[in-house]
Design an enzyme around this catalytic site. Sequence first.
Site, PDB file in Angstrom:
ATOM      1  N   ASP A 154      -6.843  13.216 -25.401  1.00 50.62           N
ATOM      2  CA  ASP A 154      -6.982  11.842 -24.913  1.00 50.62           C
ATOM      3  C   ASP A 154      -6.351  10.930 -25.960  1.00 50.62           C
ATOM      4  O   ASP A 154      -6.959  10.619 -26.977  1.00 50.62           O
ATOM      5  CB  ASP A 154      -8.460  11.499 -24.699  1.00 50.62           C
ATOM      6  N   LYS A 208      -2.944   0.017 -24.684  1.00 49.56           N
ATOM      7  CA  LYS A 208      -3.345  -0.095 -26.090  1.00 49.56           C
ATOM      8  C   LYS A 208      -2.080  -0.084 -26.964  1.00 49.56           C
ATOM      9  O   LYS A 208      -1.271  -0.988 -26.813  1.00 49.56           O
ATOM     10  CB  LYS A 208      -4.361   0.989 -26.422  1.00 49.56           C
ATOM     11  N   GLU A 223      -0.584   4.946  -0.441  1.00 54.02           N
ATOM     12  CA  GLU A 223      -1.356   6.170  -0.724  1.00 54.02           C
ATOM     13  C   GLU A 223      -0.454   7.400  -0.647  1.00 54.02           C
ATOM     14  O   GLU A 223       0.370   7.507   0.257  1.00 54.02           O
ATOM     15  CB  GLU A 223      -2.504   6.315   0.281  1.00 54.02           C
ATOM     16  N   ARG A 257      -2.590  -2.891 -18.111  1.00 55.46           N
ATOM     17  CA  ARG A 257      -3.835  -2.122 -18.041  1.00 55.46           C
ATOM     18  C   ARG A 257      -3.652  -1.034 -16.988  1.00 55.46           C
ATOM     19  O   ARG A 257      -3.476  -1.338 -15.812  1.00 55.46           O
ATOM     20  CB  ARG A 257      -5.007  -3.024 -17.671  1.00 55.46           C
ATOM     21  N   TYR A 295       0.839  -1.208   0.000  1.00 56.32           N
ATOM     22  CA  TYR A 295       0.000   0.000   0.000  1.00 56.32           C
ATOM     23  C   TYR A 295       0.866   1.247   0.000  1.00 56.32           C
ATOM     24  O   TYR A 295       1.899   1.280   0.668  1.00 56.32           O
ATOM     25  CB  TYR A 295      -0.922   0.018   1.226  1.00 56.32           C
ATOM     26  N   THR A 347      -4.352   5.718 -21.739  1.00 57.28           N
ATOM     27  CA  THR A 347      -4.229   4.384 -21.165  1.00 57.28           C
ATOM     28  C   THR A 347      -2.822   3.907 -21.496  1.00 57.28           C
ATOM     29  O   THR A 347      -2.140   4.474 -22.351  1.00 57.28           O
ATOM     30  CB  THR A 347      -5.238   3.396 -21.778  1.00 57.28           C
TER      31      THR A 347
HETATM   32  C1  LIG Z   1      -9.822   3.141 -24.012  1.00 59.03           C
HETATM   33  C2  LIG Z   1     -10.098   4.575 -23.878  1.00 59.03           C
HETATM   34  C3  LIG Z   1     -10.422   5.161 -22.643  1.00 59.03           C
HETATM   35  C4  LIG Z   1     -10.751   4.373 -21.399  1.00 59.03           C
HETATM   36  O1  LIG Z   1      -9.909   3.445 -20.977  1.00 59.03           O
HETATM   37  P1  LIG Z   1     -10.371   2.284 -19.977  1.00 59.03           P
HETATM   38  O2  LIG Z   1      -9.042   1.824 -19.501  1.00 59.03           O
HETATM   39  O3  LIG Z   1     -11.108   1.287 -20.798  1.00 59.03           O
HETATM   40  O4  LIG Z   1     -11.188   2.878 -18.901  1.00 59.03           O
HETATM   41  C5  LIG Z   1     -10.578   6.530 -22.588  1.00 59.03           C
HETATM   42  N1  LIG Z   1     -10.450   7.283 -23.689  1.00 59.03           N
HETATM   43  C6  LIG Z   1     -10.160   6.760 -24.875  1.00 59.03           C
HETATM   44  C7  LIG Z   1     -10.045   7.652 -26.067  1.00 59.03           C
HETATM   45  C8  LIG Z   1      -9.996   5.395 -25.025  1.00 59.03           C
HETATM   46  O5  LIG Z   1      -9.747   4.878 -26.221  1.00 59.03           O
END
Ligand SMILES: *Cc1c(COP(=O)(O)O)cnc(C)c1O
Length: 423
Positions: free
Chosen positions: A206, A235, A62, A241, A60, A232
């Site tokens: 994003d 991807k 925080e 993740r 932990y 994220t």
């Molecule tokens: C995948 C994605 C998210 C969210 O990610 P999670 O890990 O699934 O919550 C947010 N914004 C965009 C543009 C994404 O492609």
Amino acid sequence: MANHFPLIPDTTLDEKDPDLFALLCKEEERQRDKLPLIPSENYVSKAVREATGSVLTNKYSEGYPGKRYYEGQQLIDQVEELAINRAKGVFGVDHANVQPYSGSPANLAIYAAFLNPGDTVMGMALPMGGHLTHGWNVSVTGGWFRSVQYGVSKQTGRIDFDEVRVLAKRERPKLLFCGGTAIPRQIDFAAFAEIAKEIDAILVADIAHIAGLIAGGAHPSPVGHAPILSTTTHKTLRGPRGAMLMSTQAYAQSLDKAVFPGLQGGPHNHTTAAIAVCLHEATQPAFRAYARQVVKNAQVLAEELLDRDYDLISGGTDNHLILIDLTNKGIIGKQAARALDKSGIISNYNTIPYDPRKPFNPSGLRIGTPAVTSRGMGEAEMRVIARYIDKAIEAAKRGSEMELDRIAMAVADLAKQFPAPGL
Ligand SMILES: *Cc1c(COP(=O)(O)O)cnc(C)c1O
């Protein structure tokens, strides 16, 4: 000295929980034998998985490095600092927060940092290619905030910046999101920045889908245009993740406070470690080659589909993904995706801009090349995959299960020649 309480013997997963172990083995087989064309998925390296499964899951912590609410942080602080410094290096940003649990909570932290409930946010509509968390109505970001949504032009399938500007000037959002989940074209960060400046909004890029392409130099960077980046890590960046928020110094403190204690408790330290590993991998020359190949592969796949009379939103791609409108093929997205799944090609059905059909049964199919490129596939294999996609869709229209089985065997053969990393 004997253990006083040997309540649960410490055995391996296969001995302790054969039911779950069997499921994991089957999933590993599935990932090995089939070809994932889901543009948000990838195969992480052994090293990333090792870090994800490390002892850091026991700890932990925080707070932030040097300012924790628990003791025993001597090494955790170093792990998190390593991840932060690598993120700053890879993306060229002043500040990085590596604690958001995933992309959606990362975006929510941005709202928490800069908006009050009822304030206006503007983002791309989900069915146009945006993300739920950019203010779509079924998300709390569309419920707790006043949300204004832009889309793409019906003619070009691309963002019309004149329209975005008119909407932005009329609605005056405090926060403007760019980026999304089904955008097959490069994001023009400079054009968004200009609009954000005119209305004094905070621009958020994003880059969840394209972070790996940006890190590898295969997509322009939003740095210098958008003061806040959300991404994220699982991807195209090919990490665990997780998620990161990055920003200029001016927004650093507000973002940090919003993530912790605003929204989250203890960070997932095993994920932080794996993020550090994937960022290290992203600095290697091989990763630049990977990012370029992802785009090249998507473009070849797109050309092959266009040759077979598939209708691609925006007419093609310049990143890792392709969005197909199947209307002219006389099949709906779900049917096509199911047929492809039976053929060993994993995709997802998706809404297309101005889709006349319902979101759960839309007209489109979304495919992408990040995962198959991680398996080492190149242009030649994309040509083969395009042929299988077309064959499977034609077979589905005829209702020929036997043909789908035949394609599945050929796909499994192809998959065998390109072993998935990390498995
Ligand atoms: C995948 C994605 C998210 C969210 O990610 P999670 O890990 O699934 O919550 C947010 N914004 C965009 C543009 C994404 O492609």
